[in-house]
Design a protein around this motif. Structure first.
Motif, PDB file in Angstrom:
ATOM      1  N   GLU A  62       0.849  -1.209   0.000  1.00 51.89           N
ATOM      2  CA  GLU A  62       0.000   0.000   0.000  1.00 51.89           C
ATOM      3  C   GLU A  62       0.878   1.251   0.000  1.00 51.89           C
ATOM      4  O   GLU A  62       0.545   2.261  -0.615  1.00 51.89           O
ATOM      5  N   ASP A  63       2.004   1.183   0.691  1.00 56.29           N
ATOM      6  CA  ASP A  63       2.900   2.342   0.737  1.00 56.29           C
ATOM      7  C   ASP A  63       3.623   2.524  -0.600  1.00 56.29           C
ATOM      8  O   ASP A  63       3.859   3.645  -1.042  1.00 56.29           O
ATOM      9  N   ARG A  64       3.942   1.392  -1.247  1.00 57.10           N
ATOM     10  CA  ARG A  64       4.567   1.493  -2.580  1.00 57.10           C
ATOM     11  C   ARG A  64       3.577   2.127  -3.555  1.00 57.10           C
ATOM     12  O   ARG A  64       3.944   2.887  -4.445  1.00 57.10           O
ATOM     13  N   PHE A  65       2.327   1.787  -3.347  1.00 57.01           N
ATOM     14  CA  PHE A  65       1.268   2.343  -4.199  1.00 57.01           C
ATOM     15  C   PHE A  65       1.182   3.864  -4.043  1.00 57.01           C
ATOM     16  O   PHE A  65       1.220   4.617  -5.024  1.00 57.01           O
ATOM     17  N   VAL A  66       1.115   4.312  -2.803  1.00 61.34           N
ATOM     18  CA  VAL A  66       1.011   5.760  -2.556  1.00 61.34           C
ATOM     19  C   VAL A  66       2.265   6.486  -3.040  1.00 61.34           C
ATOM     20  O   VAL A  66       2.194   7.571  -3.619  1.00 61.34           O
ATOM     21  N   LEU A  67       3.410   5.841  -2.842  1.00 63.72           N
ATOM     22  CA  LEU A  67       4.662   6.442  -3.291  1.00 63.72           C
ATOM     23  C   LEU A  67       4.666   6.609  -4.819  1.00 63.72           C
ATOM     24  O   LEU A  67       5.169   7.603  -5.354  1.00 63.72           O
ATOM     25  N   THR A  68       4.085   5.652  -5.504  1.00 69.19           N
ATOM     26  CA  THR A  68       3.990   5.753  -6.967  1.00 69.19           C
ATOM     27  C   THR A  68       3.104   6.937  -7.358  1.00 69.19           C
ATOM     28  O   THR A  68       3.438   7.699  -8.267  1.00 69.19           O
ATOM     29  N   LEU A  69       1.982   7.105  -6.649  1.00 70.36           N
ATOM     30  CA  LEU A  69       1.125   8.261  -6.958  1.00 70.36           C
ATOM     31  C   LEU A  69       1.886   9.562  -6.732  1.00 70.36           C
ATOM     32  O   LEU A  69       1.784  10.518  -7.511  1.00 70.36           O
ATOM     33  N   LYS A  70       2.694   9.599  -5.683  1.00 69.51           N
ATOM     34  CA  LYS A  70       3.481  10.819  -5.424  1.00 69.51           C
ATOM     35  C   LYS A  70       4.504  11.047  -6.530  1.00 69.51           C
ATOM     36  O   LYS A  70       4.710  12.179  -6.975  1.00 69.51           O
ATOM     37  N   MET A  71       5.139   9.976  -6.990  1.00 61.89           N
ATOM     38  CA  MET A  71       6.114  10.110  -8.080  1.00 61.89           C
ATOM     39  C   MET A  71       5.427  10.634  -9.344  1.00 61.89           C
ATOM     40  O   MET A  71       5.953  11.504 -10.037  1.00 61.89           O
ATOM     41  N   ILE A  72       4.247  10.109  -9.634  1.00 61.10           N
ATOM     42  CA  ILE A  72       3.512  10.561 -10.823  1.00 61.10           C
ATOM     43  C   ILE A  72       3.178  12.045 -10.693  1.00 61.10           C
ATOM     44  O   ILE A  72       3.388  12.832 -11.627  1.00 61.10           O
ATOM     45  N   SER A  73       2.695  12.448  -9.531  1.00 65.02           N
ATOM     46  CA  SER A  73       2.309  13.856  -9.404  1.00 65.02           C
ATOM     47  C   SER A  73       3.536  14.761  -9.445  1.00 65.02           C
ATOM     48  O   SER A  73       3.497  15.833 -10.055  1.00 65.02           O
ATOM     49  N   LEU A  74       4.635  14.329  -8.864  1.00 64.55           N
ATOM     50  CA  LEU A  74       5.857  15.157  -8.914  1.00 64.55           C
ATOM     51  C   LEU A  74       6.395  15.262 -10.339  1.00 64.55           C
ATOM     52  O   LEU A  74       6.848  16.328 -10.768  1.00 64.55           O
ATOM     53  N   LEU A  75       6.332  14.160 -11.071  1.00 62.56           N
ATOM     54  CA  LEU A  75       6.800  14.210 -12.458  1.00 62.56           C
ATOM     55  C   LEU A  75       5.914  15.155 -13.278  1.00 62.56           C
ATOM     56  O   LEU A  75       6.398  15.928 -14.107  1.00 62.56           O
ATOM     57  N   ARG A  76       4.616  15.112 -13.034  1.00 64.05           N
ATOM     58  CA  ARG A  76       3.705  16.032 -13.744  1.00 64.05           C
ATOM     59  C   ARG A  76       4.078  17.486 -13.420  1.00 64.05           C
ATOM     60  O   ARG A  76       4.028  18.352 -14.283  1.00 64.05           O
ATOM     61  N   ILE A  77       4.472  17.724 -12.184  1.00 61.32           N
ATOM     62  CA  ILE A  77       4.819  19.094 -11.788  1.00 61.32           C
ATOM     63  C   ILE A  77       6.131  19.549 -12.435  1.00 61.32           C
ATOM     64  O   ILE A  77       6.243  20.683 -12.888  1.00 61.32           O
ATOM     65  N   ILE A  78       7.106  18.642 -12.520  1.00 58.84           N
ATOM     66  CA  ILE A  78       8.392  19.092 -13.088  1.00 58.84           C
ATOM     67  C   ILE A  78       8.479  18.924 -14.609  1.00 58.84           C
ATOM     68  O   ILE A  78       9.308  19.543 -15.244  1.00 58.84           O
ATOM     69  N   MET A  79       7.623  18.071 -15.190  1.00 69.10           N
ATOM     70  CA  MET A  79       7.603  17.937 -16.664  1.00 69.10           C
ATOM     71  C   MET A  79       6.150  18.027 -17.126  1.00 69.10           C
ATOM     72  O   MET A  79       5.499  17.020 -17.393  1.00 69.10           O
ATOM     73  N   LYS A  80       5.682  19.241 -17.248  1.00 72.11           N
ATOM     74  CA  LYS A  80       4.235  19.498 -17.314  1.00 72.11           C
ATOM     75  C   LYS A  80       3.513  18.916 -18.532  1.00 72.11           C
ATOM     76  O   LYS A  80       2.367  18.531 -18.462  1.00 72.11           O
ATOM     77  N   ASP A  81       4.221  18.870 -19.674  1.00 70.82           N
ATOM     78  CA  ASP A  81       3.507  18.535 -20.910  1.00 70.82           C
ATOM     79  C   ASP A  81       3.866  17.153 -21.469  1.00 70.82           C
ATOM     80  O   ASP A  81       3.621  16.865 -22.631  1.00 70.82           O
ATOM     81  N   ILE A  82       4.462  16.283 -20.652  1.00 68.66           N
ATOM     82  CA  ILE A  82       4.772  14.939 -21.154  1.00 68.66           C
ATOM     83  C   ILE A  82       3.547  14.024 -20.991  1.00 68.66           C
ATOM     84  O   ILE A  82       2.580  14.387 -20.326  1.00 68.66           O
ATOM     85  N   ASN A  83       3.623  12.847 -21.600  1.00 70.36           N
ATOM     86  CA  ASN A  83       2.595  11.836 -21.383  1.00 70.36           C
ATOM     87  C   ASN A  83       3.037  10.918 -20.240  1.00 70.36           C
ATOM     88  O   ASN A  83       4.175  10.445 -20.236  1.00 70.36           O
ATOM     89  N   ILE A  84       2.139  10.678 -19.314  1.00 69.89           N
ATOM     90  CA  ILE A  84       2.462   9.795 -18.184  1.00 69.89           C
ATOM     91  C   ILE A  84       1.415   8.682 -18.116  1.00 69.89           C
ATOM     92  O   ILE A  84       0.208   8.959 -18.073  1.00 69.89           O
ATOM     93  N   ALA A  85       1.891   7.448 -18.128  1.00 72.81           N
ATOM     94  CA  ALA A  85       0.967   6.310 -18.107  1.00 72.81           C
ATOM     95  C   ALA A  85       0.553   5.951 -16.683  1.00 72.81           C
ATOM     96  O   ALA A  85       1.349   6.063 -15.747  1.00 72.81           O
ATOM     97  N   ALA A  86      -0.696   5.523 -16.576  1.00 70.39           N
ATOM     98  CA  ALA A  86      -1.170   4.942 -15.317  1.00 70.39           C
ATOM     99  C   ALA A  86      -0.833   3.457 -15.405  1.00 70.39           C
ATOM    100  O   ALA A  86      -1.519   2.697 -16.072  1.00 70.39           O
TER     101      ALA A  86
END
Ligand code: 5AD
Ligand code: SF4
Ligand code: FES
Length: 365
Positions: free
Chosen positions: A254-278
Motif C-alpha cells: 500500500e505504501d509502494r502504491f502511494v509512493l507511486t502516486l506521489k512520483m507521478i504527481s511530482l513528475l507532472r509538476i516538473i515535466m508538465k507537458d509529457i505523457n504519463i501512463a497509469a
C-alpha cells in the motif's frame, strides 16, 4: 496546517531536498500535492486520457532481470509467442474500438529474424488501419539500426524503462554482465531520441535498497534526459525471482502504491507537458489504482488487448489484473472507470506527447 507543502510548491522549481520531503508526506499533506498536480495536468495536457491498446506478443526473454517473472531462467513460466495473425486481430480490435494507438511489447529478443518480423508487423498495422493507428513499441535494447528500421516501418514511440537511474541500485536488481549493462541501457535511450522516437522511460518504485533520494534522482534523470513519456509503477515481488529473497526489506505494498502516486504527481509538476501512463501494476495493488493515477497527473492508459488465453502467462509480477478477461470486457469496464475520474477519453486520437513537439519545434496533432 500542512502549509509547508504549499510553500514548497509555490517555488519556481523544486530541489532534490524538496522532492525527498514531498515523497514522505502524510495523508493530508500529500492531498495538497495531488491537487496541485491535477491542476497542472488540466492546464497543460487537459482532462483527457488516451488509450494505447497493449499487445503482449510473447513472454520469451533472453534476459535475467532479478525482479521479473518472465526472466529467462524462470522455468515455471509457460512460454508463448502469439502468431502474427492473432496479433493483427488484436490490433484490428483496438482499431475498431477506436483506441487510437497500440503498443507492441515482448520479452527482449535480438536477432535479424525478430527484427524482420517486427518490421513486417509494423507495416501491416499501418496498412490495416489506413495509417490511422499510432504505434508504440517496447522491445528492449536493440542496435540503433534496428531502432531506425522500426521507426521507418511506422513505429513512432518507444518505451524503454531505465528501471533505476542509480547504477549501484541497477546492479542490485540486474546481473552485472554484458547483457545487463547500465551504460548500454543509457546509450539505447539516446539512440531512440536520436532516431526521432517519442522516447519514454520509467522506473520501479519501492524496490529493495531504494531510497527516497534515489527516487528524487530518478525524476531529475527524466527531466535532464528530456523524455517525452513515462511509465512507472510499483515494484511487486514475484516468488520465482531472485529479488524475492529481499522481500523483508520492502515497505508494505500500500505504501509502494502511494509512493507511486506521489512520483507521478511530482513528475507532472516538473515535466508538465509529457505523457504519463497509469501503470497496470497499480491495479495489481488497488482495484481502482489506475484511476487514482489519472486523478493525480497520469493521462495515458494501456488497455490490454492481448487475446485472453495468453494473458495469464505474461506475469511480470503477481496479481496482474484483467488476466481472466477478453479485450471486449476491458473496453466497457474502462469506459466506466474513466468516467468516474471525470476525464474524457481521446477516442480515435493519437494523443502524442506535447512535449515531443515542443522539443522538436514541430506542430502536433
Ligand atoms: N514488479 C513491477 N514491475 C515489473 N516489471 C518487471 N518486473 C516487475 C515487477 N516484479 C516492469 C519493468 C519492465 C516492465 C516491462 O515491467 O519495469 O520494464
Ligand atoms: Fe526480460 Fe524485460 Fe523481464 Fe528483464 S524486465 S527479464 S528484459 S521481460
Ligand atoms: Fe480489464 Fe476492467 S479494465 S476488466
Amino acid at each position: 496546517m500542512s502549509n509547508f507543502v504549499e510553500d514548497i510548491l509555490k517555488q519556481p522549481a523544486l530541489s532534490k531536498e524538496d522532492i525527498v520531503q514531498l515523497l514522505q508526506t502524510n495523508k493530508e499533506e500529500r492531498n495538497i500535492l495531488f491537487k496541485h498536480a491535477a491542476q497542472i495536468k488540466e492546464e497543460y495536457v487537459g482532462k483527457k486520457v488516451y488509450y494505447r491498446g497493449l499487445i503482449e506478443m510473447s513472454n520469451i526473454c533472453s534476459k535475467n532481470c532479478y525482479y521479473c517473472g518472465i526472466r529467462m531462467d524462470n522455468k515455471n513460466a509457460e512460454r508463448y509467442d502469439i502468431s502474427d495473425k492473432d496479433i493483427l486481430d488484436a490490433v484490428r480490435f483496438a482499431y475498431e474500438s477506436n483506441y487510437g494507438s497500440v503498443v507492441l511489447q515482448a520479452g527482449e529478443i535480438s536477432s535479424p529474424k525478430f527484427t524482420k518480423r517486427i518490421t513486417n508487423l509494423l507495416k501491416q498495422i499501418k496498412e490495416l488501419s489506413n495509417n490511422e493507428l499510432g504505434i508504440t513499441i517496447s522491445l528492449g535494447e536493440q542496435p540503433e539500426e534496428v531502432y531506425q528500421e522500426w521507426f521507418d516501418a511506422g513505429a513512432h514511440r518507444y518505451l524503454l524503462r531505465i528501471e533505476s537511474s542509480n547504477p549501484d541500485l541497477y546492479y542490485k536488481i540486474h546481473p552485472n554482465n554484458e547483457k545487463h549493462d547500465f551504460e548500454t541501457r543509457l546509450a539505447c535511450l539516446k539512440s531512440l531520441q536520436k532516431v526521432g522516437y517519442q522516447t519514454g522511460t520509467g522506473v520501479m518504485i519501492g524496490l529493495p535498497f531504494q531510497t527516497y533520494e534515489d527516487l528524487a534522482n530518478d525524476l531529475f534523470f527524466m527531466k535532464n534526459f528530456d523524455i517525452d513519456m513515462c511509465g512507472m509503477g510499483p515494484y511487486i515481488e514475484h516468488v520465482d525471482t531472485p529479488l524475492y529473497k529481499h522481500k523483508d526489506l520492502l515497505m508494505p505494498v500500500e505504501d509502494r502504491f502511494v509512493l507511486t502516486l506521489k512520483m507521478i504527481s511530482l513528475l507532472r509538476i516538473i515535466m508538465k507537458d509529457i505523457n504519463i501512463a497509469a501503470a497496470t501494476a497499480l491495479q495489481a495493488i488497488d482495484p481502482i489504482g489506475r484511476e487514482k493515477a489519472i486523478k493525480v497527473g497520469a493521462n495515458i492508459i494501456m488497455p490490454n488487448v492481448t487475446p485472453g488465453m495468453y494473458r495469464d502467462n505474461y506475469k511480470l509480477y503477481e496479481n496482474k489484473p484483467c488476466t481472466d478477461e477478453e479485450a471486449e470486457d476491458c473496453t466497457n469496464c474502462l469506459e466506466m472507470r474513466i468516467g468516474i475520474t471525470g476525464d474524457d477519453i481521446g477516442y480515435g486520437e493519437w494523443g502524442d506527447s506535447k512535449h515531443y513537439y515542443k522539443r522538436r519545434n514541430l506542430s502536433g496533432n
